[in-house]
Scaffold this active site. Structure first.
Site, PDB file in Angstrom:
ATOM      1  N   GLY A 216      -1.975  -8.365  -9.017  1.00  0.00           N
ATOM      2  CA  GLY A 216      -0.606  -7.837  -8.932  1.00  0.00           C
ATOM      3  C   GLY A 216       0.351  -8.980  -8.671  1.00  0.00           C
TER       4      GLY A 216
ATOM      5  N   SER B 202       3.443  -8.029  -4.124  1.00  0.00           N
ATOM      6  CA  SER B 202       3.152  -6.621  -4.464  1.00  0.00           C
ATOM      7  C   SER B 202       2.432  -5.915  -3.310  1.00  0.00           C
ATOM      8  CB  SER B 202       2.319  -6.535  -5.753  1.00  0.00           C
ATOM      9  OG  SER B 202       1.116  -7.261  -5.614  1.00  0.00           O
ATOM     10  N   GLY B 203       1.704  -6.674  -2.503  1.00  0.00           N
ATOM     11  CA  GLY B 203       1.018  -6.061  -1.354  1.00  0.00           C
ATOM     12  C   GLY B 203      -0.480  -6.313  -1.303  1.00  0.00           C
ATOM     13  N   LYS B 204      -0.968  -7.232  -2.110  1.00  0.00           N
ATOM     14  CA  LYS B 204      -2.415  -7.493  -2.194  1.00  0.00           C
ATOM     15  C   LYS B 204      -2.995  -7.876  -0.825  1.00  0.00           C
ATOM     16  CE  LYS B 204      -1.797 -10.736  -5.299  1.00  0.00           C
ATOM     17  NZ  LYS B 204      -0.319 -10.666  -5.396  1.00  0.00           N
TER      18      LYS B 204
ATOM     19  N   SER C  83      -3.645 -13.481 -10.427  1.00  0.00           N
ATOM     20  CA  SER C  83      -4.474 -13.474 -11.646  1.00  0.00           C
ATOM     21  C   SER C  83      -3.754 -12.733 -12.777  1.00  0.00           C
ATOM     22  CB  SER C  83      -5.871 -12.895 -11.371  1.00  0.00           C
ATOM     23  OG  SER C  83      -5.870 -11.787 -10.500  1.00  0.00           O
TER      24      SER C  83
HETATM   25  P1  ADP Z   1       0.896 -10.328  -2.012  1.00  0.00           P
HETATM   26  O1  ADP Z   1      -0.345 -10.645  -1.237  1.00  0.00           O
HETATM   27  O2  ADP Z   1       0.653  -9.382  -3.145  1.00  0.00           O
HETATM   28  O3  ADP Z   1       1.657 -11.539  -2.420  1.00  0.00           O
HETATM   29  P2  ADP Z   1       1.907  -9.488   0.555  1.00  0.00           P
HETATM   30  O4  ADP Z   1       0.844  -8.567   1.043  1.00  0.00           O
HETATM   31  O5  ADP Z   1       1.922 -10.887   1.087  1.00  0.00           O
HETATM   32  O6  ADP Z   1       1.869  -9.514  -1.037  1.00  0.00           O
HETATM   33  O7  ADP Z   1       3.340  -8.854   0.840  1.00  0.00           O
HETATM   34  C1  ADP Z   1       3.643  -7.498   0.601  1.00  0.00           C
HETATM   35  C2  ADP Z   1       4.829  -7.063   1.449  1.00  0.00           C
HETATM   36  O8  ADP Z   1       5.145  -5.712   1.125  1.00  0.00           O
HETATM   37  C3  ADP Z   1       4.534  -7.114   2.926  1.00  0.00           C
HETATM   38  O9  ADP Z   1       5.675  -7.557   3.622  1.00  0.00           O
HETATM   39  C4  ADP Z   1       4.257  -5.627   3.269  1.00  0.00           C
HETATM   40  O10 ADP Z   1       4.545  -5.312   4.599  1.00  0.00           O
HETATM   41  C5  ADP Z   1       5.185  -4.908   2.296  1.00  0.00           C
HETATM   42  N1  ADP Z   1       4.756  -3.536   1.956  1.00  0.00           N
HETATM   43  C6  ADP Z   1       5.536  -2.436   2.032  1.00  0.00           C
HETATM   44  N2  ADP Z   1       4.857  -1.323   1.675  1.00  0.00           N
HETATM   45  C7  ADP Z   1       3.615  -1.726   1.358  1.00  0.00           C
HETATM   46  C8  ADP Z   1       2.451  -1.024   0.916  1.00  0.00           C
HETATM   47  N3  ADP Z   1       2.416   0.281   0.731  1.00  0.00           N
HETATM   48  N4  ADP Z   1       1.335  -1.767   0.675  1.00  0.00           N
HETATM   49  C9  ADP Z   1       1.336  -3.110   0.839  1.00  0.00           C
HETATM   50  N5  ADP Z   1       2.404  -3.816   1.252  1.00  0.00           N
HETATM   51  C10 ADP Z   1       3.543  -3.138   1.531  1.00  0.00           C
END
Ligand code: ADP
Length: 201
Positions: A41, A45-47, A115
């Site tokens: 993602g 995105s929230g990974k 990815s």
């Molecule tokens: P990635 O690893 O994809 O780059 P991050 O996990 O570092 O993304 O960041 C995602 C951000 O989105 C965080 O600040 C998290 O708190 C926020 N967020 C809000 N809602 C969600 C959700 N449902 N699932 C995952 N992250 C979320």
């Protein structure tokens, strides 16, 4: 101390495979099945957030996990790689190989990497093996990721300080048939984790 097998000839393995414990032995020891959970993602995105929450839940249920993400991979084994197409491919190739080692140890390995292309994920799947590769698409619209801008990278990409940023200058190709898709825009972190756990266990 266990006696080490001796090296006999140049062409023989130092540790012959029959002396190495098998994956199934280690899985029995850990009382779990190894898997590679591959989060894909956009950045932000929230990974990682979902991976951390998932790891905590799995730990509570007695499962051993290992998260691989940019922090522990780019800072270590892949610190000599940049972001050219060739380096991105090599980055994922090494990650997949590392994930396979953990997998063969029976560990639930959680990979969090943008990815961005189908080719890159197909390579990871090929290295890991389709049966053990559990693809999760963290589907969050770019506008939301950009608004979150957790690491300030979108601002840098918009201002041209970062080039070839996925979602801005470079495309993200969504998986065609992910094992699971989670939408963080309309679901809480907990809901996303529950959806994954249901499918995983
Ligand atoms: P990635 O690893 O994809 O780059 P991050 O996990 O570092 O993304 O960041 C995602 C951000 O989105 C965080 O600040 C998290 O708190 C926020 N967020 C809000 N809602 C969600 C959700 N449902 N699932 C995952 N992250 C979320």
């Amino acid at each position: 101390m266990l006696p080490l097998p001796t090296l006999k000839t140049k062409n023989q393995n130092i540790f012959p495979s029959e002396k190495i414990l098998l994956r199934k032995d280690k899985e029995k020891f850990l009382k779990q099945k190894g898997r590679v959970i591959w989060f894909t993602g956009l950045s932000g995105s929230g990974k990682t957030t979902i991976a951390i929450a998932l790891e905590k839940k799995l730990a509570k249920q007695g499962y051993l996990t290992q998260i691989l993400d940019g922090d522990n991979i780019r800072a270590g084994i892949n610190q000599n790689l940049g972001f050219s197409e060739e380096d991105r491919m090599e980055n994922i190739r090494r990650i997949a190989e590392v994930a396979k080692l953990f997998l063969n140890c029976g560990i639930i390995t959680i990979c969090c990497f943008v990815s961005p292309t189908r080719a890159i994920r197909a390579m990871a799947k090929k290295i890991i093996g389709g049966k053990d590769f559990f693809e999760i698409y963290v589907n969050t619209p770019i506008e939301i990721c950009e608004k979150r801008d957790v690491k300030g990278l979108y601002a840098l990409a918009r201002s041209g300080k970062i080039k070839d940023f996925t979602g801005i200058q470079m495309p993200f190709e969504p998986p065609v048939k992910p094992r699971i898709e989670v939408k963080t825009e309309s679901n809480s972190i907990n809901n996303c984790v529950e959806k994954i756990l249901k499918e995983l266990i």
